[in-house]
Scaffold this motif. Structure first.
Motif, PDB file in Angstrom:
ATOM      1  N   LEU A 245       0.894  -1.293  -0.056  1.00  0.00           N
ATOM      2  CA  LEU A 245      -0.115   0.059   0.062  1.00  0.00           C
ATOM      3  C   LEU A 245       0.794   1.274   0.150  1.00  0.00           C
ATOM      4  N   PRO A 246       0.580   2.293  -0.787  1.00  0.00           N
ATOM      5  CA  PRO A 246       1.158   3.620  -0.750  1.00  0.00           C
ATOM      6  C   PRO A 246       0.977   4.090   0.627  1.00  0.00           C
ATOM      7  N   ASP A 247       1.729   5.041   1.145  1.00  0.00           N
ATOM      8  CA  ASP A 247       1.756   5.913   2.505  1.00  0.00           C
ATOM      9  C   ASP A 247       0.251   6.531   2.719  1.00  0.00           C
ATOM     10  N   ASN A 248      -0.188   6.355   3.891  1.00  0.00           N
ATOM     11  CA  ASN A 248      -1.503   6.951   4.431  1.00  0.00           C
ATOM     12  C   ASN A 248      -2.675   6.453   3.425  1.00  0.00           C
ATOM     13  N   VAL A 249      -2.729   5.410   3.003  1.00  0.00           N
ATOM     14  CA  VAL A 249      -3.935   4.773   2.402  1.00  0.00           C
ATOM     15  C   VAL A 249      -4.532   3.635   3.249  1.00  0.00           C
ATOM     16  N   LEU A 250      -5.799   4.080   3.473  1.00  0.00           N
ATOM     17  CA  LEU A 250      -6.517   3.199   4.252  1.00  0.00           C
ATOM     18  C   LEU A 250      -7.362   2.352   3.638  1.00  0.00           C
ATOM     19  N   LEU A 251      -7.440   0.805   3.488  1.00  0.00           N
ATOM     20  CA  LEU A 251      -8.207   0.116   2.914  1.00  0.00           C
ATOM     21  C   LEU A 251      -9.554  -0.277   3.568  1.00  0.00           C
ATOM     22  N   TRP A 252     -10.540   0.505   3.066  1.00  0.00           N
ATOM     23  CA  TRP A 252     -12.049   0.505   3.620  1.00  0.00           C
ATOM     24  C   TRP A 252     -12.539  -0.539   3.292  1.00  0.00           C
ATOM     25  N   ARG A 253     -12.636  -1.283   2.157  1.00  0.00           N
ATOM     26  CA  ARG A 253     -13.274  -2.514   1.843  1.00  0.00           C
ATOM     27  C   ARG A 253     -12.330  -3.334   1.237  1.00  0.00           C
ATOM     28  N   GLN A 254     -12.356  -4.808   1.815  1.00  0.00           N
ATOM     29  CA  GLN A 254     -11.061  -5.709   1.453  1.00  0.00           C
ATOM     30  C   GLN A 254     -11.924  -6.994   0.718  1.00  0.00           C
ATOM     31  N   ASP A 255     -12.767  -7.728   1.582  1.00  0.00           N
ATOM     32  CA  ASP A 255     -13.317  -8.849   1.179  1.00  0.00           C
ATOM     33  C   ASP A 255     -14.695  -8.613   1.009  1.00  0.00           C
ATOM     34  N   ALA A 256     -15.297  -7.761   1.184  1.00  0.00           N
ATOM     35  CA  ALA A 256     -17.037  -7.518   1.013  1.00  0.00           C
ATOM     36  C   ALA A 256     -17.334  -7.620  -0.288  1.00  0.00           C
ATOM     37  N   VAL A 257     -18.578  -7.993  -0.552  1.00  0.00           N
ATOM     38  CA  VAL A 257     -19.195  -8.243  -2.074  1.00  0.00           C
ATOM     39  C   VAL A 257     -19.241  -6.935  -2.386  1.00  0.00           C
ATOM     40  N   SER A 258     -20.092  -6.022  -1.711  1.00  0.00           N
ATOM     41  CA  SER A 258     -20.154  -4.645  -1.933  1.00  0.00           C
ATOM     42  C   SER A 258     -19.877  -3.557  -1.022  1.00  0.00           C
TER      43      SER A 258
END
Length: 505
Positions: A245-258
């Motif tokens: 991940l680049p700096d200061n990137v928050l993964l909001w959704r990872q394994d959700a369908v929607s």
């Protein structure tokens, strides 16, 4: 045999010191309590805004929210939704925020706020079993184009990671061939990569990330590509092929369908605003401390009144360490063994200069009055009792005089241990009679000197911070005091006796 008999003692000292340092380190790692006072920790406040048009019937809104995003620790989650019911629901590892209302019509706006702090130790635990690639169906001529591109990428790769990088390089070519041009025109680019990798037998999914920038509003999510290499999920930038991940990137959704589902509404959209704050790292650690492990035995679990008492009490071992070092190693003579520690505690309460003035005033007046009591030939118990009453009277008078003169610090004289002061006056008076004024001056000045050194250590912000937040470090103090108790060599102040020998040689 004599040396061997001391081995258990030195082993016990080592265990004490190692145990104290080890427990303190575990508290630092587990609870995040900083080693230094005043350390600051960034906290991101991210707000998701959901806008949609209700059609006059019951509404159910479901938003995927971050649970354990890599590189961050979630501090709090809350929603602002007047008139709506709200709850957080976890289904198959997918955390979702749900709003519901019986009936709504017209423009609707819902808010979800989350507070996060950077935490490199935070990560998503790997699944118990590696996921299977999704089944993908292609129609012609896309099927032929996909097969050819994947064959070219596989020829230059030897692992899922290298396959992903080679595929991205081909798809991002500055001079794409007909097959690549055909695929790029027919599908969303990141979704296309996701489908192609699954078709190649590599489990892949699309994750949504949010670039965190202070005071930014209405920001969209950016799509990232994730693959499973058989052990864990890896994130790739879909345009550069860079892993991670680049700096200061928050993964909001990872394994959700929607990301967002809206029932009873239309024209829905979600946007994000963010703000960065800086808060004391200790504040964050104590707020979460009672939830796990060593936090259950933290002093912050005590009532506030008792915390204040222990903040002062836990400084005493430092004063005892200073006294032991100054008397055993340096050889400074004091009036009493640990009277300088109690004087140092009083200095902490009064501050140094007012405390010195009060101590010298009380002891000087007390010695004069002790001379009068000595002429009355009173018994020891009666004499000490009278001295206690006189010391209280003297300190009360100093407090009143100081207050009338505008020195409010004079009021804190009452923090001095009265019994210790009375006994000090008695001890110095007897010492004066037996050994003369010079010995009184030597021991009195030695006591004040050691008390000042103990005060300087006890009043240091770092010492206050460590003794209260890492009380197990007192095992180290205990071990050092025991170790000094075995010292039988010359004191440093006694080395002056050997100066004539040095000059003669």
């Amino acid at each position: 045999m004599k040396l061997r008999s001391r081995y258990p003692f030195y082993i016990a000292i080592f265990v004490l010191i190692a145990g104290g340092i080890g427990l303190a380190t575990a508290r630092h790692v587990q609870l995040g309590i900083p080693w230094l006072a005043g350390e600051q920790q960034p906290v991101w406040m991210v707000e998701a805004r959901i806008d949609f048009e209700a059609v006059g019937e019951e509404v159910l809104v479901s938003l995927n929210v971050p649970d354990s995003p890599p590189g961050f620790r979630v501090l709090s989650q809350q929603a602002a939704s007047p008139g709506y019911g709200f709850s957080l629901i976890e289904e198959s590892g997918d955390l979702r925020a749900e709003w519901s209302i019986r009936e709504a019509e017209g423009p609707q706006t819902l808010y979800f706020n989350v507070q996060l702090t950077p935490d490199e130790s935070s990560h998503v635990p790997p699944p118990s079993e590696a996921p299977d690639p999704e089944a993908v169906f292609w129609e012609e001529p896309e099927a032929t184009a996909v097969a050819e591109i994947l064959e070219r990428a596989a020829a230059k790769s030897a692992s899922p990671e290298s396959m992903t990088r080679e595929l991205i390089k081909l798809m991002q070519s500055s001079d794409p061939d007909q097959n690549i041009a055909l695929l790029l025109n027919s599908d969303n680019y990141v979704t296309l990569l996701h489908r192609m990798l699954n078709h190649a037998g590599i489990p892949a999914r699309v994750a949504d990330g949010l670039q965190l920038e202070d005071a930014r509003r209405l920001q969209p999510l950016r799509a990232f590509l994730q693959i499973h290499n058989g052990e864990r999920w890896l994130t790739f930038h879909p345009e550069t092929g860079q892993q991670g991940l680049p700096d200061n990137v928050l993964l909001w959704r990872q394994d959700a369908v929607s990301l967002l589902d809206v029932m009873g509404g239309e024209d829905s959209q979600v946007s994000f605003s963010m703000l960065q704050q800086t808060v004391p790292a200790l504040q964050l650690a104590t707020r979460e401390g009672g939830q796990n492990g060593l936090g259950l035995v933290s002093l912050y679990e005590l009532p506030i009144e008792e915390q204040g008492m222990f903040r002062m009490l836990l400084l005493l071992p430092l004063g005892a360490l200073v006294v032991a070092f100054m008397r055993i190693i340096i050889g400074v003579r004091t009036s009493g063994t640990f009277m300088p520690v109690l004087i140092a505690v009083a200095f902490v309460q009064t501050s140094l200069v007012p405390g010195l003035v009060a101590f010298l005033s009380v002891v000087t007046v007390g010695l004069l009055l002790r001379g009068y009591l000595s002429s009355l030939n009173l018994l020891l118990v009666s004499r000490i009792s009278a001295l206690i009453i006189l010391v209280i009277a003297i300190t009360t008078g100093i407090s009143i005089i100081g207050y009338q003169m505008g020195f409010n610090t004079g009021m804190t004289v009452t923090f001095f241990p009265m019994v210790i002061l009375a006994w000090t006056i008695e001890r110095m008076s007897i010492l004066w009679e037996e050994d003369g004024a010079r010995e009184v001056l030597v021991q009195g000045s030695g006591s004040l000197f050691v008390a000042v050194l103990a005060y300087l250590l006890m009043d240091a912000p770092l010492a206050r911070h460590l003794t209260f937040n890492f009380p197990e470090l007192h095992l180290v103090t205990f071990g050092l005091v025991l170790l000094m108790g075995q010292y039988t060599g010359y004191k440093l102040s006694e080395l002056k006796r050997f100066r004539p020998v040095k000059e003669f040689s």
